[in-house]
Enzyme design. Structure first.
Site, mmCIF file in Angstrom:
data_model
loop_
_atom_site.group_PDB
_atom_site.id
_atom_site.type_symbol
_atom_site.label_atom_id
_atom_site.label_comp_id
_atom_site.label_asym_id
_atom_site.label_seq_id
_atom_site.Cartn_x
_atom_site.Cartn_y
_atom_site.Cartn_z
ATOM 1 N N GLY A 13 15.232 1.453 7.518
ATOM 2 C CA GLY A 13 13.709 1.573 6.910
ATOM 3 C C GLY A 13 13.417 2.950 6.225
ATOM 4 N N SER A 19 8.485 8.529 4.224
ATOM 5 C CA SER A 19 9.406 7.224 5.002
ATOM 6 C C SER A 19 8.723 6.905 6.390
ATOM 7 C CB SER A 19 10.451 6.215 5.045
ATOM 8 O OG SER A 19 10.869 6.555 4.083
ATOM 9 N N VAL A 65 18.868 -5.791 4.600
ATOM 10 C CA VAL A 65 18.150 -6.925 5.406
ATOM 11 C C VAL A 65 18.384 -8.215 4.888
ATOM 12 C CG1 VAL A 65 17.313 -5.011 6.458
ATOM 13 C CG2 VAL A 65 15.602 -6.154 5.081
ATOM 14 N N ALA A 95 8.093 -7.339 -1.241
ATOM 15 C CA ALA A 95 7.853 -8.596 -1.889
ATOM 16 C C ALA A 95 7.234 -8.011 -4.072
ATOM 17 C CB ALA A 95 5.649 -8.943 -1.647
ATOM 18 N N TYR A 155 -3.102 -7.202 -0.588
ATOM 19 C CA TYR A 155 -2.035 -7.178 0.602
ATOM 20 C C TYR A 155 -1.110 -8.537 0.111
ATOM 21 C CZ TYR A 155 0.345 -6.105 3.554
ATOM 22 O OH TYR A 155 1.779 -4.883 4.564
ATOM 23 N N LYS A 162 4.068 -10.867 6.757
ATOM 24 C CA LYS A 162 3.492 -9.976 8.339
ATOM 25 C C LYS A 162 2.589 -10.738 9.533
ATOM 26 C CE LYS A 162 4.748 -5.497 7.117
ATOM 27 N NZ LYS A 162 5.501 -5.295 7.763
ATOM 28 N N ILE A 191 -0.770 4.918 4.988
ATOM 29 C CA ILE A 191 -0.427 6.263 4.501
ATOM 30 C C ILE A 191 0.682 6.418 3.220
ATOM 31 C CG2 ILE A 191 1.873 7.507 5.140
ATOM 32 C CD1 ILE A 191 1.199 6.134 8.083
ATOM 33 N N ALA A 195 6.637 3.166 -0.868
ATOM 34 C CA ALA A 195 6.146 1.318 -1.161
ATOM 35 C C ALA A 195 4.786 1.325 -0.960
ATOM 36 C CB ALA A 195 7.287 1.019 0.094
HETATM 37 P P1 NAD Z 1 8.993 3.096 2.353
HETATM 38 O O1 NAD Z 1 9.374 2.799 1.151
HETATM 39 O O2 NAD Z 1 9.498 4.331 3.133
HETATM 40 O O3 NAD Z 1 9.939 1.764 2.899
HETATM 41 C C1 NAD Z 1 10.303 0.691 3.370
HETATM 42 C C2 NAD Z 1 11.868 0.712 3.090
HETATM 43 O O4 NAD Z 1 11.883 -0.485 2.723
HETATM 44 C C3 NAD Z 1 13.043 1.231 2.278
HETATM 45 O O5 NAD Z 1 13.679 2.315 2.574
HETATM 46 C C4 NAD Z 1 13.609 0.198 1.282
HETATM 47 O O6 NAD Z 1 14.369 0.435 1.394
HETATM 48 C C5 NAD Z 1 13.469 -0.718 2.397
HETATM 49 N N1 NAD Z 1 13.694 -1.779 2.069
HETATM 50 C C6 NAD Z 1 13.091 -3.231 1.262
HETATM 51 N N2 NAD Z 1 14.152 -4.113 0.904
HETATM 52 C C7 NAD Z 1 15.419 -3.846 2.062
HETATM 53 C C8 NAD Z 1 16.148 -4.852 1.979
HETATM 54 N N3 NAD Z 1 16.791 -5.950 1.839
HETATM 55 N N4 NAD Z 1 17.227 -4.275 3.148
HETATM 56 C C9 NAD Z 1 16.948 -3.155 3.717
HETATM 57 N N5 NAD Z 1 15.772 -2.036 3.729
HETATM 58 C C10 NAD Z 1 14.868 -2.877 2.468
HETATM 59 O O7 NAD Z 1 8.078 2.973 2.535
HETATM 60 P P2 NAD Z 1 6.678 2.625 4.289
HETATM 61 O O8 NAD Z 1 5.802 2.267 3.928
HETATM 62 O O9 NAD Z 1 7.284 3.801 4.864
HETATM 63 O O10 NAD Z 1 7.442 1.051 5.109
HETATM 64 C C11 NAD Z 1 7.930 1.173 6.253
HETATM 65 C C12 NAD Z 1 7.375 -0.343 6.809
HETATM 66 O O11 NAD Z 1 6.369 0.503 7.657
HETATM 67 C C13 NAD Z 1 7.618 -1.278 5.898
HETATM 68 O O12 NAD Z 1 7.258 -2.863 7.032
HETATM 69 C C14 NAD Z 1 6.180 -1.777 6.069
HETATM 70 O O13 NAD Z 1 5.155 -3.123 5.630
HETATM 71 C C15 NAD Z 1 5.245 -0.686 7.167
HETATM 72 N N6 NAD Z 1 3.795 -0.425 6.843
HETATM 73 C C16 NAD Z 1 3.121 0.734 5.816
HETATM 74 C C17 NAD Z 1 2.147 1.013 5.875
HETATM 75 C C18 NAD Z 1 1.577 2.461 4.334
HETATM 76 O O14 NAD Z 1 0.296 2.270 4.085
HETATM 77 N N7 NAD Z 1 2.760 2.668 4.063
HETATM 78 C C19 NAD Z 1 1.053 0.644 6.515
HETATM 79 C C20 NAD Z 1 1.282 0.049 7.623
HETATM 80 C C21 NAD Z 1 2.769 -0.971 7.440
HETATM 81 O O1 0WE Z 2 2.988 -3.162 3.761
HETATM 82 C C1 0WE Z 2 2.933 -1.760 2.692
HETATM 83 C C2 0WE Z 2 3.642 -2.396 1.042
HETATM 84 C C3 0WE Z 2 5.169 -2.959 1.411
HETATM 85 C C4 0WE Z 2 5.036 -3.260 -0.468
HETATM 86 C C5 0WE Z 2 5.193 -2.544 -0.938
HETATM 87 C C6 0WE Z 2 5.639 -2.790 -2.277
HETATM 88 C C7 0WE Z 2 5.436 -1.836 -3.475
HETATM 89 C C8 0WE Z 2 6.658 -1.269 -4.139
HETATM 90 C C9 0WE Z 2 6.357 -4.234 -0.355
HETATM 91 N N1 0WE Z 2 6.725 -4.680 -1.291
HETATM 92 C C10 0WE Z 2 6.435 -4.146 -2.833
HETATM 93 N N2 0WE Z 2 7.098 -4.457 -3.831
HETATM 94 C C11 0WE Z 2 7.068 -2.888 -4.845
HETATM 95 O O2 0WE Z 2 7.627 -2.772 -6.037
HETATM 96 N N3 0WE Z 2 1.637 -1.768 2.912
HETATM 97 C C12 0WE Z 2 0.607 -2.056 3.900
HETATM 98 C C13 0WE Z 2 0.714 -0.320 2.155
HETATM 99 C C14 0WE Z 2 0.275 -1.129 1.620
HETATM 100 O O3 0WE Z 2 0.040 -2.038 0.751
HETATM 101 C C15 0WE Z 2 -1.074 -2.884 0.080
HETATM 102 C C16 0WE Z 2 -1.849 -2.241 1.059
HETATM 103 C C17 0WE Z 2 -1.473 -1.509 1.725
HETATM 104 C C18 0WE Z 2 -1.708 -0.358 3.034
HETATM 105 C C19 0WE Z 2 -1.752 -3.546 -1.383
HETATM 106 C C20 0WE Z 2 -2.886 -3.767 -0.911
HETATM 107 C C21 0WE Z 2 -4.190 -3.933 -0.615
HETATM 108 C C22 0WE Z 2 -3.497 -2.338 0.925
#
Ligand code: NAD
Ligand code: 0WE
Length: 255
Positions: A13, A19, A65, A95, A155, A162, A191, A195
């Site tokens: 990831g 990230s 994945v 998504a 979301y 999730k 954060i 994504a």
């Molecule tokens: P990020 O974009 O840095 O990481 C998401 C990762 O998912 C990327 O490295 C992307 O390459 C990978 N990915 C997506 N589809 C894939 C696939 N088919 N195969 C392999 N890898 C794939 O963003 P992030 O915010 O660091 O997200 C990491 C995790 O943290 C996610 O599960 C996200 O839901 C979770 N999360 C994020 C937040 C936030 O606000 N950023 C909050 C809570 C949880």
């Molecule tokens: O898990 C996430 C986001 C994950 C994510 C983000 C994208 C953007 C680009 C999954 N799929 C996609 N597809 C794309 O094409 N989070 C926890 C971050 C997040 O997303 C939100 C949040 C928060 C926090 C969406 C709505 C409300 C709050």
């Protein structure tokens, strides 16, 4: 002397230096762990490889994945090079953009299945392939979000995925406890990552968080990394099947 001296594991990831998985990687390396990384595609390999090499990692492998053979290849290579592993970090979610924008009731069958496959089932698949490499036990941590347990506006299908992810954590933990394999999740507050940058009005969400959370601020990748380090280490030897919130207390004060 580090908390993770002599321990080896793989991180799924990392996309770039923002990230959450990268925040986790830095904490693990500082504590002495030896790390392997995966990347989704060639574009991301360009980002991930230098980051991984900066932490002295030598195992950097492609993995979608959603493809069982890709996950199998990763663990096959880890077995070839290391024999066994101690931990797995799952920090992957996806998504379709329109499913995070349109009303939830408009989610297509395909969009629902894709979000579930990449964001939830992938943890089960990883566990399946990791088990043979953890003969004496191990620790698996995934990343979740409050949208699993509350209907957070926008979301949508990711919240459903999730919820499935957190439930999968509990079922995997229940099954694998006898083999001393622990499975937990960290539920992080919002954060600004790659994504998150794909989400409309994400800055507004960060500001709501700053105003309403007990700590009065958002959390950092480093803070999520520290909690993940704890769950992956022997400090958490009695902890499994848990969702550990690192969200500045928002989950107790939202609304
Ligand atoms: P990020 O974009 O840095 O990481 C998401 C990762 O998912 C990327 O490295 C992307 O390459 C990978 N990915 C997506 N589809 C894939 C696939 N088919 N195969 C392999 N890898 C794939 O963003 P992030 O915010 O660091 O997200 C990491 C995790 O943290 C996610 O599960 C996200 O839901 C979770 N999360 C994020 C937040 C936030 O606000 N950023 C909050 C809570 C949880
Ligand atoms: O898990 C996430 C986001 C994950 C994510 C983000 C994208 C953007 C680009 C999954 N799929 C996609 N597809 C794309 O094409 N989070 C926890 C971050 C997040 O997303 C939100 C949040 C928060 C926090 C969406 C709505 C409300 C709050």
């Amino acid at each position: 002397m580090g908390l993770m001296d002599g321990k080896r594991g793989v991180i799924f990831g990392v996309a770039n230096e923002k990230s959450i998985a990268w925040g986790v990687a830095q904490q693990l390396r500082s504590a002495g762990a030896e790390l392997a990384f995966t990347f989704l595609n060639e574009a991301l390999e360009k980002r991930v490889r230098p980051l991984a090499e900066s932490l002295e990692s030598k195992i950097i492998l492609p993995c979608d994945v959603a493809v069982d053979d890709d996950i199998a290849s990763v663990f096959k290579e880890l077995e070839r090079q290391w024999g066994t592993i101690d931990f797995v970090v799952h920090a992957v979610a996806f998504a379709r953009r329109e499913d995070l924008k349109n009303p939830f009731s408009q989610t297509s069958r395909e969009g629902f299945a894709l979000a579930m496959d990449v964001s939830a089932y992938s943890l089960v698949a990883m566990a399946r392939f990791a088990i043979p490499l953890m003969p004496e036990g191990g620790s698996i941590v995934s990343m979740s979000y409050l949208g699993a347990v509350m209907a957070v506006p926008g979301y949508n299908v990711m919240g459903v995925a999730k919820a499935a992810l957190e439930s999968s954590v509990r079922y995997l933990a229940a099954e694998l406890g006898k083999q001393n394999i622990r499975v937990n999740a960290v539920s992080a507050g919002p954060i600004k990552t790659l994504a998150a940058s794909g989400i409309g009005n994400f800055n507004d969400k960060l500001h709501v968080m700053e105003e309403r959370s007990p700590l009065g601020r958002t959390v950092t990748q480093e803070e999520v990394g520290k909690a993940t380090l704890y769950l992956l280490s022997d400090l958490a030897s009695g902890v499994t099947g848990e969702v550990h919130y690192v969200d500045s207390g928002f989950n107790i004060s939202a609304g």
